[in-house]
Design an enzyme around this catalytic site. Sequence first.
Site: not given
Length: 168
Positions: A102, A140, A133, A106, A92, A34
Amino acid sequence: MTVVPTDLPGFAIRHAEAEDVPLIRAFVAKLAAYEKLAHEMEATEESLRAAMFGPHRYAEVIFGEEQGRAVGFALFFHNFSTFVGKPGLYLEDLFVDPDTRGRGYGKALMAYLARLAVQRGCGRFEWSVLNWNEPSIAFYRRLGARPLDAWTVYRLSGEALQRVAGDP
């Protein structure tokens, strides 16, 4: 094996065990792909097992599981802040399978790690993100995290690390 339920139906979090090393490596490989860094991945099952389940545990992993199937993972370890005078938790790697994004997985992994940091007396919870990204940066920021623009990460690795260590 300890499984921690979440507020998300069918989703739970659990800490990795030694038999999960192949799964850990698989998630690291997915993340490397990714991030367009698969060519830099050197981790083997043996190196991960030694680092996470050997005599000195350098890192820990949690999995996010949907109906018992791992769909996300986070790899983290402790660092230390001399300014705060406390340990910190350093994330990390965080990765959630694209087909399950979604759904809040996360965010649930991050919230679990934040609680773990508080429980362990950490003064900080930090991580790095690649500048390109944008989806992760937006995620975040929605959590309330802010970039440390005044700091630049430096790294010694490979030949440079060997040279500084005094190995020709």
